[in-house]
Write a protein that holds these residues in place. Structure first.
Motif, PDB file in Angstrom:
ATOM      1  N   GLY A  39      17.739 -44.053   4.778  1.00  0.00           N
ATOM      2  CA  GLY A  39      18.113 -45.146   3.875  1.00  0.00           C
ATOM      3  C   GLY A  39      19.053 -44.714   2.752  1.00  0.00           C
ATOM      4  O   GLY A  39      19.338 -45.499   1.854  1.00  0.00           O
ATOM      5  N   LYS A  40      19.540 -43.481   2.812  1.00  0.00           N
ATOM      6  CA  LYS A  40      20.417 -42.967   1.736  1.00  0.00           C
ATOM      7  C   LYS A  40      21.688 -43.802   1.609  1.00  0.00           C
ATOM      8  O   LYS A  40      22.056 -44.231   0.519  1.00  0.00           O
ATOM      9  N   SER A  41      22.383 -44.002   2.732  1.00  0.00           N
ATOM     10  CA  SER A  41      23.652 -44.746   2.673  1.00  0.00           C
ATOM     11  C   SER A  41      23.420 -46.191   2.262  1.00  0.00           C
ATOM     12  O   SER A  41      24.217 -46.766   1.518  1.00  0.00           O
ATOM     13  N   THR A  42      22.323 -46.769   2.739  1.00  0.00           N
ATOM     14  CA  THR A  42      22.013 -48.157   2.371  1.00  0.00           C
ATOM     15  C   THR A  42      21.808 -48.259   0.866  1.00  0.00           C
ATOM     16  O   THR A  42      22.339 -49.158   0.213  1.00  0.00           O
ATOM     17  N   LEU A  43      21.057 -47.313   0.319  1.00  0.00           N
ATOM     18  CA  LEU A  43      20.834 -47.292  -1.131  1.00  0.00           C
ATOM     19  C   LEU A  43      22.166 -47.153  -1.870  1.00  0.00           C
ATOM     20  O   LEU A  43      22.452 -47.885  -2.827  1.00  0.00           O
ATOM     21  N   MET A  44      22.994 -46.234  -1.402  1.00  0.00           N
ATOM     22  CA  MET A  44      24.275 -45.990  -2.084  1.00  0.00           C
ATOM     23  C   MET A  44      25.197 -47.199  -1.978  1.00  0.00           C
ATOM     24  O   MET A  44      25.904 -47.530  -2.924  1.00  0.00           O
ATOM     25  N   ARG A  45      25.174 -47.872  -0.824  1.00  0.00           N
ATOM     26  CA  ARG A  45      26.007 -49.077  -0.674  1.00  0.00           C
ATOM     27  C   ARG A  45      25.570 -50.173  -1.641  1.00  0.00           C
ATOM     28  O   ARG A  45      26.402 -50.886  -2.184  1.00  0.00           O
ATOM     29  N   LEU A  47      24.113 -49.599  -4.557  1.00  0.00           N
ATOM     30  CA  LEU A  47      24.508 -49.158  -5.904  1.00  0.00           C
ATOM     31  C   LEU A  47      26.009 -49.352  -6.117  1.00  0.00           C
ATOM     32  O   LEU A  47      26.459 -49.612  -7.227  1.00  0.00           O
ATOM     33  N   ALA A  48      26.776 -49.236  -5.047  1.00  0.00           N
ATOM     34  CA  ALA A  48      28.237 -49.406  -5.153  1.00  0.00           C
ATOM     35  C   ALA A  48      28.635 -50.883  -5.063  1.00  0.00           C
ATOM     36  O   ALA A  48      29.821 -51.200  -5.005  1.00  0.00           O
ATOM     37  N   THR A  49      27.646 -51.766  -5.013  1.00  0.00           N
ATOM     38  CA  THR A  49      27.831 -53.217  -4.911  1.00  0.00           C
ATOM     39  C   THR A  49      28.596 -53.652  -3.654  1.00  0.00           C
ATOM     40  O   THR A  49      29.270 -54.670  -3.637  1.00  0.00           O
ATOM     41  N   VAL A  50      28.450 -52.867  -2.588  1.00  0.00           N
ATOM     42  CA  VAL A  50      29.078 -53.215  -1.312  1.00  0.00           C
ATOM     43  C   VAL A  50      28.111 -54.067  -0.490  1.00  0.00           C
ATOM     44  O   VAL A  50      28.516 -54.947   0.266  1.00  0.00           O
ATOM     45  N   THR A  51      26.808 -53.779  -0.627  1.00  0.00           N
ATOM     46  CA  THR A  51      25.760 -54.513   0.082  1.00  0.00           C
ATOM     47  C   THR A  51      24.809 -55.088  -0.962  1.00  0.00           C
ATOM     48  O   THR A  51      24.524 -54.413  -1.953  1.00  0.00           O
ATOM     49  N   ARG A  52      24.332 -56.283  -0.718  1.00  0.00           N
ATOM     50  CA  ARG A  52      23.384 -56.903  -1.659  1.00  0.00           C
ATOM     51  C   ARG A  52      21.953 -56.522  -1.289  1.00  0.00           C
ATOM     52  O   ARG A  52      21.598 -56.539  -0.111  1.00  0.00           O
ATOM     53  N   PRO A  53      21.143 -56.229  -2.297  1.00  0.00           N
ATOM     54  CA  PRO A  53      19.727 -55.962  -2.008  1.00  0.00           C
ATOM     55  C   PRO A  53      19.039 -57.215  -1.454  1.00  0.00           C
ATOM     56  O   PRO A  53      19.462 -58.331  -1.757  1.00  0.00           O
ATOM     57  N   SER A  54      17.983 -57.013  -0.644  1.00  0.00           N
ATOM     58  CA  SER A  54      17.161 -58.150  -0.201  1.00  0.00           C
ATOM     59  C   SER A  54      16.295 -58.609  -1.366  1.00  0.00           C
ATOM     60  O   SER A  54      16.039 -59.798  -1.526  1.00  0.00           O
ATOM     61  N   GLY A  77      33.433 -44.842  -8.815  1.00  0.00           N
ATOM     62  CA  GLY A  77      34.161 -44.165  -7.748  1.00  0.00           C
ATOM     63  C   GLY A  77      33.203 -44.082  -6.578  1.00  0.00           C
ATOM     64  O   GLY A  77      32.052 -43.702  -6.756  1.00  0.00           O
ATOM     65  N   TYR A  78      33.654 -44.472  -5.387  1.00  0.00           N
ATOM     66  CA  TYR A  78      32.727 -44.514  -4.241  1.00  0.00           C
ATOM     67  C   TYR A  78      33.394 -43.932  -3.001  1.00  0.00           C
ATOM     68  O   TYR A  78      34.505 -44.332  -2.637  1.00  0.00           O
ATOM     69  N   LEU A  79      32.704 -43.014  -2.384  1.00  0.00           N
ATOM     70  CA  LEU A  79      33.139 -42.496  -1.082  1.00  0.00           C
ATOM     71  C   LEU A  79      32.105 -42.912  -0.052  1.00  0.00           C
ATOM     72  O   LEU A  79      30.975 -42.420  -0.060  1.00  0.00           O
ATOM     73  N   PRO A  80      32.448 -43.872   0.841  1.00  0.00           N
ATOM     74  CA  PRO A  80      31.491 -44.248   1.875  1.00  0.00           C
ATOM     75  C   PRO A  80      31.345 -43.131   2.913  1.00  0.00           C
ATOM     76  O   PRO A  80      32.236 -42.285   3.034  1.00  0.00           O
ATOM     77  N   GLN A  81      30.237 -43.168   3.645  1.00  0.00           N
ATOM     78  CA  GLN A  81      30.035 -42.123   4.665  1.00  0.00           C
ATOM     79  C   GLN A  81      31.075 -42.238   5.773  1.00  0.00           C
ATOM     80  O   GLN A  81      31.599 -41.239   6.245  1.00  0.00           O
ATOM     81  N   ASP A  82      31.389 -43.482   6.156  1.00  0.00           N
ATOM     82  CA  ASP A  82      32.364 -43.687   7.230  1.00  0.00           C
ATOM     83  C   ASP A  82      33.682 -44.127   6.603  1.00  0.00           C
ATOM     84  O   ASP A  82      34.058 -45.281   6.636  1.00  0.00           O
ATOM     85  N   PHE A  83      34.340 -43.163   6.022  1.00  0.00           N
ATOM     86  CA  PHE A  83      35.564 -43.441   5.279  1.00  0.00           C
ATOM     87  C   PHE A  83      36.737 -43.577   6.256  1.00  0.00           C
ATOM     88  O   PHE A  83      37.056 -42.660   6.999  1.00  0.00           O
ATOM     89  N   GLY A  84      37.357 -44.757   6.294  1.00  0.00           N
ATOM     90  CA  GLY A  84      38.469 -44.971   7.217  1.00  0.00           C
ATOM     91  C   GLY A  84      39.794 -44.683   6.534  1.00  0.00           C
ATOM     92  O   GLY A  84      39.905 -44.758   5.318  1.00  0.00           O
ATOM     93  N   ILE A  85      40.799 -44.342   7.319  1.00  0.00           N
ATOM     94  CA  ILE A  85      42.108 -44.071   6.725  1.00  0.00           C
ATOM     95  C   ILE A  85      43.190 -44.918   7.408  1.00  0.00           C
ATOM     96  O   ILE A  85      42.955 -45.512   8.454  1.00  0.00           O
ATOM     97  N   TYR A  86      44.320 -44.929   6.793  1.00  0.00           N
ATOM     98  CA  TYR A  86      45.481 -45.600   7.361  1.00  0.00           C
ATOM     99  C   TYR A  86      46.371 -44.496   7.928  1.00  0.00           C
ATOM    100  O   TYR A  86      47.023 -43.790   7.172  1.00  0.00           O
ATOM    101  N   PRO A  87      46.407 -44.342   9.255  1.00  0.00           N
ATOM    102  CA  PRO A  87      47.047 -43.161   9.833  1.00  0.00           C
ATOM    103  C   PRO A  87      48.547 -43.041   9.544  1.00  0.00           C
ATOM    104  O   PRO A  87      49.088 -41.939   9.532  1.00  0.00           O
TER     105      PRO A  87
END
Ligand SMILES: Nc1ncnc2c1ncn2[C@@H]1O[C@H](COP(=O)(O)OP(=O)(O)OP(=O)(O)O)[C@@H](O)[C@H]1O
Ligand SMILES: [Mg+2]
Length: 240
Positions: A39-45, A47-54, A77-87
């Motif tokens: 649940g680490k990433s869920t918690l961090m998301r 906190l970063a206001t990317v996902t709303r708590p239930s 400042g937020y670094l998601p676990q699955d950080f995508g890039i623009y190649p």
């Protein structure tokens, strides 16, 4: 500065990813440890206001971020676990793009990008397209974008994943230099990251906070932090 997490829950259908999570954070470096799926990433998301708590609340300097997320977002400042890039963008173009989204002025942005590329050992590659970057180089671009606005609240999800030992040491030094009046939250599976960096360790499993201690206190009486961690997640050691 204070981040207060109170009775936080996140459910995805039948999966209860974060359960009754309560934690109060002040400036310092919090290392989040826990098994895959803890649940680490869920918690961090959240906190970063990317996902709303239930349910439950997150308060940043007293104000509820579900109702007024702007104060937190301005200084996040937020670094998601699955950080995508623009190649097709170069590292510099990508960072200029993110910096513009964050509202950083052009001159200040250029200077900041140059400094960050230097500190992350990417100065030689700034003009190259990201598509040609190695995994660890991409990860460092991800770290750079999280640091662009000199955040007071930095949330980085497995920032050292994919970094070679030399780059990991460099990154830890960068975070240590940055510490001070900031709340830094990072997750990792590498116990030595926590030992050398964290002023506080939270161990999470099944969405629950199992331990919240200083790394030295956690490790006392155990052969290593890894040992202490394993005892806690297997239930061999009662949670503090
Ligand atoms: N968007 C989603 N939809 C459904 N289930 C999800 C979603 N995100 C996470 N989960 C579930 O929530 C639980 C916690 O996942 P999470 O990614 O937070 O774990 P984690 O501690 O970050 O794991 P890892 O160490 O592997 O990164 C898992 O059971 C996962 O399958
Ligand atoms: Mg994760």
């Amino acid at each position: 500065m204070e981040l207060q997490i109170n009775g936080l829950n996140k459910r995805y259908g039948a999966v209860h990813a974060v359960r009754d999570f309560t934690l109060r954070l002040e400036p310092g470096i919090l290392g989040l440890l826990g098994p895959n799926g803890a649940g680490k990433s869920t918690l961090m998301r959240m906190l970063a206001t990317v996902t709303r708590p239930s349910s439950g609340t997150i308060r940043f300097n007293g104000s509820d971020v579900a109702k007024s997320p702007d104060e937190l977002r301005r200084t996040l400042g937020y670094l998601p676990q699955d950080f995508g890039i623009y190649p097709h963008l170069s590292a510099i173009e990508f960072l200029e793009y993110i910096g513009a989204l964050k509202g950083i002025g052009r001159r200040a942005l250029r200077a900041r990008i140059a400094t960050l590329l230097e500190s992350l050992n990417l100065a030689h590659a700034g003009s190259r397209p990201l598509g040609g970057f190695s995994g660890g180089m991409r990860q460092r671009v991800g770290i750079a974008q999280a640091l662009l606005n000199d955040p007071r609240l930095l949330i980085v999800d497995e920032p050292t994943a994919g970094l070679d030992p030399e780059e990991r040491v460099r990154f830890r030094a960068l975070l240590r230099d940055m510490a001070g009046e900031r709340i830094i939250i990072f997750s990792t599976h590498i116990c030595s990251d926590v030992e050398s960096l964290a002023t506080r360790v939270a161990i999470v499993d099944h969405g629950m906070l199992l331990a919240d201690e200083h790394p030295l206190k956690l490790v006392s009486g155990c052969a290593s932090l890894e040992d202490a961690y394993l005892q806690i997640v297997t239930g061999a050691r009662p949670a503090a």
